[in-house]
Motif scaffolding. Structure first.
Motif, PDB file in Angstrom:
ATOM      1  N   SER A 118       0.826  -1.205   0.000  1.00 60.38           N
ATOM      2  CA  SER A 118       0.000   0.000   0.000  1.00 60.38           C
ATOM      3  C   SER A 118       0.859   1.253   0.000  1.00 60.38           C
ATOM      4  O   SER A 118       0.563   2.232  -0.712  1.00 60.38           O
ATOM      5  CB  SER A 118      -0.919  -0.013   1.229  1.00 60.38           C
ATOM      6  N   VAL A 119       1.914   1.250   0.780  1.00 65.26           N
ATOM      7  CA  VAL A 119       2.799   2.423   0.822  1.00 65.26           C
ATOM      8  C   VAL A 119       3.502   2.606  -0.516  1.00 65.26           C
ATOM      9  O   VAL A 119       3.672   3.743  -0.987  1.00 65.26           O
ATOM     10  CB  VAL A 119       3.815   2.269   1.973  1.00 65.26           C
ATOM     11  N   LEU A 120       3.929   1.521  -1.152  1.00 59.72           N
ATOM     12  CA  LEU A 120       4.620   1.639  -2.433  1.00 59.72           C
ATOM     13  C   LEU A 120       3.715   2.252  -3.498  1.00 59.72           C
ATOM     14  O   LEU A 120       4.183   2.995  -4.370  1.00 59.72           O
ATOM     15  CB  LEU A 120       5.122   0.274  -2.891  1.00 59.72           C
ATOM     16  N   LEU A 121       2.422   1.950  -3.462  1.00 58.94           N
ATOM     17  CA  LEU A 121       1.503   2.545  -4.433  1.00 58.94           C
ATOM     18  C   LEU A 121       1.426   4.058  -4.272  1.00 58.94           C
ATOM     19  O   LEU A 121       1.381   4.799  -5.248  1.00 58.94           O
ATOM     20  CB  LEU A 121       0.116   1.922  -4.290  1.00 58.94           C
ATOM     21  N   THR A 122       1.435   4.519  -3.027  1.00 61.64           N
ATOM     22  CA  THR A 122       1.373   5.963  -2.793  1.00 61.64           C
ATOM     23  C   THR A 122       2.726   6.636  -2.999  1.00 61.64           C
ATOM     24  O   THR A 122       2.783   7.827  -3.320  1.00 61.64           O
ATOM     25  CB  THR A 122       0.884   6.237  -1.362  1.00 61.64           C
ATOM     26  N   GLN A 123       3.820   5.893  -2.822  1.00 65.55           N
ATOM     27  CA  GLN A 123       5.148   6.468  -2.980  1.00 65.55           C
ATOM     28  C   GLN A 123       5.662   6.410  -4.419  1.00 65.55           C
ATOM     29  O   GLN A 123       6.728   6.958  -4.712  1.00 65.55           O
ATOM     30  CB  GLN A 123       6.145   5.725  -2.079  1.00 65.55           C
ATOM     31  N   LEU A 124       4.926   5.742  -5.307  1.00 63.18           N
ATOM     32  CA  LEU A 124       5.403   5.589  -6.672  1.00 63.18           C
ATOM     33  C   LEU A 124       5.628   6.925  -7.387  1.00 63.18           C
ATOM     34  O   LEU A 124       6.655   7.103  -8.049  1.00 63.18           O
ATOM     35  CB  LEU A 124       4.429   4.711  -7.473  1.00 63.18           C
TER      36      LEU A 124
END
Length: 442
Positions: A286-292
């Motif tokens: 979930s964090v990686l999706l927002t940090q992309l």
């Protein structure tokens, strides 16, 4: 019926104990109870000696007072003691001493009375002398107990005086009690350890306050200067006002982010109030999706491998931990660099590892990066306050996690956070999932 009776008895007993009479009894007991430990020790030792002495004398009295078979009897001339006669001393009246039968009865009666009187006198004398000896030894035992309690409590008085002497101005001092390894020295060592932790916490608090004041003072000074410039410049135009307001808005946003980080750090250091089962792999994805978008802007490549790793914790704080690690790894990187993220199980632990390529990090500065307001390179207006890794450390500590960091050979940093793993009964290890990669170009 029996239950109702027991209930009534309990209610009446509680009423008696809670009444004004019971309050007076409790107050009297508190008044009579000595407050000094030395007095209580002396009284306790004295009472124990008196009780044990009384029990010993009672046992001795009972043993001495038991019936005896050694008696004095008289028989007439013709009587011969048979096998049924009691053993003892036999008196045989001689001839011419009257009626043998009557004389024998009279002598036996007199001898029995004399023996009972002598026995009662001896037991009374034994009781009086034993009581006197017990009273004397009780007084001696109380005095000795008083002196012994003073000797035993002397190290405690030394500890008390040393603790009372230490304050915030001299918290660096230690008790340093010398002597044999006993309970007193162990207590002193525990207090010294507590003082050491307190000193470290106070020093950390002082540094944090000083750094926070410095970080907040700079934007406040800039804001004041911009406002004064707008008020004092008589030739100011709408465009200059707009430019100053935009700068003020950026500074205000910067201050808001700083205050939010400070609040998150304070909440993390306070601990986790509510925990729930959380899958660390799902939080990472979930964090990686927002940090992309952020990684796209910095032009780094992210590779990650995950497997189901349930842990107990606060979802929002764990998301902040992962987000800070990913953002820090992406921001402090090199062109065409990479960030490697793994979430795995190891030795009944959930292990999150984030490593990145980047500039060289001296080994002696790795631990310093996790202190508040500490950055490798300071850049004015970059929006970073040096709180990201300190927040990570606080969140990890709040979740009973182990945080380790080391400099990566060739540049960059490797941060590993190990959480206690939630494993259900009979659960099997599932192994790695397929590696996945997210690539971003400049």
């Amino acid at each position: 019926m029996a239950t109702t009776l027991r209930t009534r008895i309990r209610v009446r007993a509680q009423a008696c104990l809670s009444g004004p009479g019971a309050a007076r009894v409790r107050a009297l007991v508190r008044l009579l109870t000595p407050r000094r430990v030395r007095v209580r020790f002396a009284m306790l030792f004295g009472l124990l000696f008196i009780a044990s002495g009384a029990v010993l004398l009672g046992i001795t009295y009972l043993l001495v007072n038991r019936p005896t078979h050694n008696v004095v009897t008289a028989v007439h001339e013709e009587g011969v003691p048979g096998s049924g006669s009691a053993p003892g001393t036999v008196i045989r009246p001689g001839p011419g001493s009257g009626s043998p039968q009557d004389l024998t009865v009279w002598l036996n009666d007199q001898l029995r009375r004399q023996t009972e009187h002598l026995h009662d006198a001896q037991m009374h004398e034994l009781l009086v002398q034993s009581g006197t000896a017990l009273a004397i030894m009780a007084a001696i035992s109380i005095v000795l107990s008083w002196l012994l309690a003073r000797r035993v409590l002397r190290p405690m008085r030394t500890l008390n005086a040393g603790i009372a002497r230490i304050s915030a101005s001299n918290v660096h001092e230690r008790l340093a009690v010398a002597g044999p390894r006993d309970e007193i020295s162990e207590l002193a060592d525990s207090i010294d350890g507590l003082l050491a932790r307190l000193e470290a916490a106070l020093e950390s608090h002082k540094r944090f306050v000083a750094n926070a004041a410095h970080e907040l003072r700079t934007p406040l000074t800039v804001e004041r200067a911009l406002l004064e410039e707008s008020l004092l410049d008589r030739d100011a135009t709408a465009a200059s006002f707009r430019e100053n307001f935009e700068r003020l808005l950026r500074i205000s946003t910067h201050q808001g982010a700083l205050l939010e980080s400070l609040l998150t750090l304070a909440v993390s250091e306070r601990g986790v109030e509510r925990t729930e089962p959380v899958d660390l792999a799902e939080i990472n994805e979930s964090v990686l999706l927002t940090q992309l978008p952020e990684t796209l802007r910095h032009g780094v490549r992210i590779e990650y491998r995950t497997e189901p790793t349930p842990v107990a914790g606060d979802t929002a704080l764990l998301e902040r931990l992962v987000a800070n690690l990913v953002h820090n790894a992406a921001y402090y990187n090199v062109p065409d660099g990479s960030v490697d993220i793994t979430v795995r199980r190891h030795d009944r632990r959930a292990v999150l590892t984030v490593s990145n390529t980047g500039p060289e990090v001296p080994s002696d500065r790795v631990d310093q990066l996790f202190e508040p307001f500490q950055r490798m390179y300071r850049t004015a207006g970059d929006g970073h306050h040096g709180l990201g890794l300190s927040i990570v450390r606080a969140i990890a500590a709040a979740h009973d996690a182990t945080l380790t960091a080391r400099a990566r050979p060739g540049g960059g940093l490797v941060v590993e956070v190990s959480f206690p793993l939630l494993v259900k009964a009979g659960e099997r290890y599932e192994g790695w999932s397929q590696p996945r990669a997210a690539t971003a170009s400049k």
